[in-house]
Design a protein around this motif. Structure first.
Motif, short mmCIF file in Angstrom:
data_model
loop_
_atom_site.label_atom_id
_atom_site.label_comp_id
_atom_site.label_asym_id
_atom_site.label_seq_id
_atom_site.Cartn_x
_atom_site.Cartn_y
_atom_site.Cartn_z
N GLU A 14 0.96 3.27 8.14
CA GLU A 14 2.34 2.97 7.76
C GLU A 14 3.06 2.09 8.77
N ARG A 35 -2.30 6.49 16.38
CA ARG A 35 -2.61 6.74 14.97
C ARG A 35 -4.00 6.23 14.62
N SER A 86 -0.81 6.99 5.12
CA SER A 86 -0.04 7.69 6.15
C SER A 86 -0.33 7.14 7.54
N TRP A 115 -2.44 14.83 6.84
CA TRP A 115 -1.78 13.57 7.17
C TRP A 115 -0.42 13.46 6.50
N THR A 156 3.22 13.38 8.61
CA THR A 156 3.84 12.05 8.73
C THR A 156 5.21 12.08 8.11
#
Length: 264
Positions: A202, A87, A199, A252, A256
């Protein structure tokens, strides 16, 4: 006991109103004070804006009043943790893609490309890069490492990201003095960037969140410095930047999936 992040914790879900109020209040007041201080220092705004440390001082204020909760918020993951590398790389890659999209759009609409050589600024570019990263981390330790986790105890990733983005945008008080179209585009950009960050971060722990958020923030700032002139007050560059940010946020957010057990 669930802490609202999808993890077990000995700390109950906190009352967030007072903490949020202290953080936001100090971030705003400290930024204004630091901006006034900068005018009397030799630190050029091109290299570092002292206002960026307003959110860090907001974190310090919350830590003085609620030390245990602050340590928890700064160190926790917002949902089931995972290795940050994948990510993080995607997040960092998103920054130059946003800049490229708005710069190419600007070139198509105006017939010209705005480009600044790294040796063009009055200060060494390496110094600007390091200072920009330090300043970005001064902001992101507040917005993404404390304020976002605090809001995540009550709402999901998208809602908390939108709120953080709105407050982050309004925190740039001088921008709101621009014409309405410019100010609205800027707020759209900060909300969209906040959705991208929310996002991407997270499932990252506190240290990784700060490094990747600071890196993303730095790349955005440097890209705009080199290829756009939105800080001139011109509306078109800011609108194109905000639309590029919105496109990235949509990708995103759609890509997600909220983890099981997280706040929605």
């Amino acid at each position: 006991m669930s802490n609202g992040y999808g993890q077990a914790s000995a700390i109950p879900r906190p009352r967030i109103g007072a903490k949020a109020a202290v953080f936001v209040g100090v971030a705003f007041v400290a930024a204004g004070a630091l901006g006034a201080v900068q005018t009397g220092t030799p630190v050029p705004a091109e290299v570092l804006q002292l206002t960026q440390f307003g959110p860090a001082l907001g974190v310090a204020a919350v830590a003085l009043l609620w030390p245990r909760a602050t340590r928890h918020l700064l160190g926790t993951t917002l949902s089931t943790p995972e290795r940050p590398r994948g990510r993080g790389v995607l997040l960092l890659a998103t920054a130059p893609l946003i800049v490229a999209l708005c710069a190419l759009s600007y070139a198509l609409l105006t017939g010209g490309v705005r480009s600044l050589r790294p040796d063009a600024p009055d200060n060494p570019f390496a110094v600007i890069v390091v200072a920009q990263f330090i300043g970005a981390c001064g902001e992101e330790i507040g917005w993404r490492c404390l304020f976002q986790p605090l809001l995540r105890t009550r709402c999901g990733p998208l809602a908390s990201s939108v709120v953080v983005g709105l407050v982050w945008g309004v925190w740039h008080v001088p921008v709101l003095a621009q014409i309405p179209a410019y100010a609205a585009a800027f707020l759209l950009a900060t909300v969209s960037l906040s959705v991208v960050l929310g996002s991407a971060l997270e499932r990252m722990r506190g240290g990784s969140r700060l490094l990747f958020a600071g890196g993303f923030h730095t790349l955005i700032n440097l890209g705009l410095l080199l290829f756009m002139d939105e800080e001139s007050g011109a509306v078109l560059p800011m609108v194109l930047f905000s639309l590029a940010c919105l496109a990235a946020a949509a990708v995103w957010a759609l890509g997600t999936k909220p983890p099981a057990g997280s706040v929605r």
